[in-house]
Enzyme design. Structure first.
Site, PDB file in Angstrom:
ATOM      1  N   GLY A  13      25.210  50.417  19.894  1.00 27.91           N
ATOM      2  CA  GLY A  13      25.435  51.276  19.603  1.00 27.91           C
ATOM      3  C   GLY A  13      26.369  52.473  20.010  1.00 27.91           C
ATOM      4  O   GLY A  13      27.387  51.714  20.788  1.00 27.91           O
ATOM      5  N   PHE A  14      27.075  53.279  19.592  1.00 28.11           N
ATOM      6  CA  PHE A  14      28.022  54.345  20.415  1.00 28.11           C
ATOM      7  C   PHE A  14      28.929  54.104  21.470  1.00 28.11           C
ATOM      8  O   PHE A  14      29.373  53.714  21.894  1.00 28.11           O
ATOM      9  CB  PHE A  14      27.743  55.549  19.247  1.00 28.11           C
ATOM     10  CG  PHE A  14      29.497  57.047  19.259  1.00 28.11           C
ATOM     11  CD1 PHE A  14      30.137  56.260  19.401  1.00 28.11           C
ATOM     12  CD2 PHE A  14      29.307  57.870  19.939  1.00 28.11           C
ATOM     13  CE1 PHE A  14      31.574  57.346  19.613  1.00 28.11           C
ATOM     14  CE2 PHE A  14      30.450  58.855  19.576  1.00 28.11           C
ATOM     15  CZ  PHE A  14      31.089  57.799  19.985  1.00 28.11           C
ATOM     16  N   ILE A  15      27.428  54.973  22.027  1.00 24.02           N
ATOM     17  CA  ILE A  15      27.923  54.771  23.878  1.00 24.02           C
ATOM     18  C   ILE A  15      27.522  53.858  24.164  1.00 24.02           C
ATOM     19  O   ILE A  15      28.386  53.309  25.108  1.00 24.02           O
ATOM     20  CB  ILE A  15      26.084  55.865  23.964  1.00 24.02           C
ATOM     21  CG1 ILE A  15      26.132  57.557  23.761  1.00 24.02           C
ATOM     22  CG2 ILE A  15      26.578  55.791  25.783  1.00 24.02           C
ATOM     23  CD1 ILE A  15      25.126  58.191  23.852  1.00 24.02           C
ATOM     24  N   LYS A  31      13.074  62.582  21.582  1.00 24.40           N
ATOM     25  CA  LYS A  31      14.115  62.529  22.748  1.00 24.40           C
ATOM     26  C   LYS A  31      12.670  62.627  24.329  1.00 24.40           C
ATOM     27  O   LYS A  31      12.919  63.021  25.312  1.00 24.40           O
ATOM     28  CB  LYS A  31      15.155  62.870  23.132  1.00 24.40           C
ATOM     29  CG  LYS A  31      16.187  62.369  22.162  1.00 24.40           C
ATOM     30  CD  LYS A  31      16.591  61.279  21.815  1.00 24.40           C
ATOM     31  CE  LYS A  31      17.298  60.487  22.899  1.00 24.40           C
ATOM     32  NZ  LYS A  31      17.813  59.340  23.329  1.00 24.40           N
ATOM     33  N   TYR A  37      13.793  64.474  15.885  1.00 24.34           N
ATOM     34  CA  TYR A  37      14.839  64.019  16.940  1.00 24.34           C
ATOM     35  C   TYR A  37      14.407  64.801  18.467  1.00 24.34           C
ATOM     36  O   TYR A  37      14.629  63.967  18.769  1.00 24.34           O
ATOM     37  CB  TYR A  37      15.713  64.460  16.629  1.00 24.34           C
ATOM     38  CG  TYR A  37      17.229  63.549  17.111  1.00 24.34           C
ATOM     39  CD1 TYR A  37      16.959  62.940  17.807  1.00 24.34           C
ATOM     40  CD2 TYR A  37      17.886  64.443  18.307  1.00 24.34           C
ATOM     41  CE1 TYR A  37      17.632  62.226  19.271  1.00 24.34           C
ATOM     42  CE2 TYR A  37      18.985  63.947  18.833  1.00 24.34           C
ATOM     43  CZ  TYR A  37      18.498  63.083  19.476  1.00 24.34           C
ATOM     44  OH  TYR A  37      19.876  62.742  20.575  1.00 24.34           O
ATOM     45  N   ASP A  67      12.374  44.707  16.443  1.00 25.36           N
ATOM     46  CA  ASP A  67      11.692  46.388  16.320  1.00 25.36           C
ATOM     47  C   ASP A  67      11.426  46.506  17.461  1.00 25.36           C
ATOM     48  O   ASP A  67      10.712  46.060  18.411  1.00 25.36           O
ATOM     49  CB  ASP A  67      10.268  45.670  15.786  1.00 25.36           C
ATOM     50  CG  ASP A  67      10.218  47.244  15.397  1.00 25.36           C
ATOM     51  OD1 ASP A  67      10.384  48.269  15.978  1.00 25.36           O
ATOM     52  OD2 ASP A  67       8.633  47.226  15.049  1.00 25.36           O
ATOM     53  N   GLY A  82      19.916  48.139  22.725  1.00 21.52           N
ATOM     54  CA  GLY A  82      20.875  48.756  21.485  1.00 21.52           C
ATOM     55  C   GLY A  82      22.322  48.512  22.255  1.00 21.52           C
ATOM     56  O   GLY A  82      22.637  49.531  21.605  1.00 21.52           O
ATOM     57  N   SER A 135      26.601  62.018  15.556  1.00 23.80           N
ATOM     58  CA  SER A 135      27.423  62.922  16.150  1.00 23.80           C
ATOM     59  C   SER A 135      29.043  63.338  15.852  1.00 23.80           C
ATOM     60  O   SER A 135      29.679  64.076  15.835  1.00 23.80           O
ATOM     61  CB  SER A 135      27.141  62.956  17.712  1.00 23.80           C
ATOM     62  OG  SER A 135      27.611  61.742  18.456  1.00 23.80           O
TER      63      SER A 135
END
Length: 341
Positions: free
Chosen positions: A10-12, A169, A165, A57, A7, A216
């Site tokens: 992504g942001f992180i 996690k 969510y 996927d 991934g 976030s």
């Protein structure tokens, strides 16, 4: 040494890729399409140490097999960041729970199949959502730590997207720990998880600081444009800066002390008044679109349940960025891209 980052758009993950490249690792990143991979490689100036592989996927059976088959002898570290994070889901199982759980299990199954004796460290990006019980958040006498688990069940987590969510996690992280225990005689790798609270901070690339941001960072983006009558009463949480989250991911596989640990990342608590105060003080040019400061910040009002992550802070050995720094940097980038700074 080659590091697989799932991934990686992504942001992180973009910060993780940057930090890895700066430390001279070779990075193999998974993306959902060739176009996404090409765009990210261009942003990193087509660094020859950064390659991408398409995993369309993550929840599909054997989704990561072709990646590990291709790089079976190269990959020494796996940083699994890929997992859905949004509150727009309608079908909670299909959109949140199954992708998170199956994606985690899929990457671990591929390690077992192709790289059981070559992958040395695995880091799973989990969340404070797997730690905290939202029903106790208002209990000022309750203290969480890195050993705590959200008690949410499969049934109870499907009442709303926020709980779905949280469940995604928790269950995905549990799958990772269980898989390692069940295969400890076969697998060489040692594992840690990173459990960040709400992640603020600027986008790594300015071009991503437009429109609706990741879940976030969108909190700050929306407050920049929300207007003076905005109700801030329901906004409170723990926070951490994305740059600290990336740093923690690297230390999670570089340090022996992190083996077997859940690294709880929180720089402290905040509420809506804290953010409003920072925005009003630091960005007077945005007056008229900012929420009014009408009350006290999180540290001056009635406290709520505390996350004691002193163990993590001792292990990592660095100070987290302050709320003012992370809010300022996030908002300054957004306003710059909008031509307002």
């Amino acid at each position: 040494m080659s590091v697989l980052v799932t991934g990686c758009t992504g942001f992180i993950a973009q910060y993780i890729v940057r930090d890895l490249l700066q430390q001279n690792y070779k990075v193999i990143g998974t993306v959902r399409s060739d176009a996404k991979g090409d765009n990210l490689k261009n942003l990193f100036n087509n660094n020859p140490s950064f390659v991408t592989e398409v995993v369309a996927d993550i929840a599909a059976p054997s989704a990561f097999d072709h990646v590990f088959e291709k790089y079976s002898d190269e990959i020494k570290v796996v940083l699994h960041t890929a997992s859905p994070f949004h509150f727009n889901a309608k079908d909670y199982e299909k959109e949140l729970l199954i992708p998170a759980i199956h994606g985690t299990k899929s990457v671990l199954e591929s390690i077992k199949k192709y790289s059981a004796q070559t992958v040395e460290r695995v880091v799973i990006t989990s969340s404070i959502a797997a730690v905290k019980d939202p029903l106790k958040s208002a209990d000022k006498n309750f203290v969480y730590d890195e050993d705590s688990w959200n008690p949410v069940t499969w049934e109870s987590c499907q009442l709303n997207p926020q709980d779905a969510y949280r469940g995604s996690k928790k269950f995905a992280e549990q799958v990772a720990w269980d898989f390692l225990e069940e295969n400890k005689g076969v697998l060489k790798y040692k594992m840690a998880t990173v459990n960040p609270s709400m992640i603020f901070g600027p986008q790594l690339f300015d071009q991503n600081a437009t429109g609706v941001l990741n879940t976030s960072a969108e909190v700050i983006n929306s407050l920049l444009h929300s207007g003076p009558e905005t109700d801030l009463s329901n906004l409170k949480n723990d926070f951490v800066d994305v740059r600290d989250v990336s740093r923690a991911h690297l230390l999670a596989f570089q340090m022996d002390e992190t083996v077997g640990q859940r690294l709880g990342l929180s720089a402290g608590q905040f509420n809506g008044q804290d953010i409003a105060q920072i925005l009003n003080e630091r960005f007077p040019q945005a007056q008229g679109t900012l929420p009014k400061v009408t009350g006290e910040g999180a540290n001056k009002t009635e406290p709520y349940a505390k996350f004691d992550n002193s163990r993590t802070k001792k292990i990592l050995g660095f100070d987290f960025k302050s709320l003012e720094e992370t809010v300022y940097d996030t908002a300054a980038q957004i306003l710059k891209v909008e031509g307002k700074v």
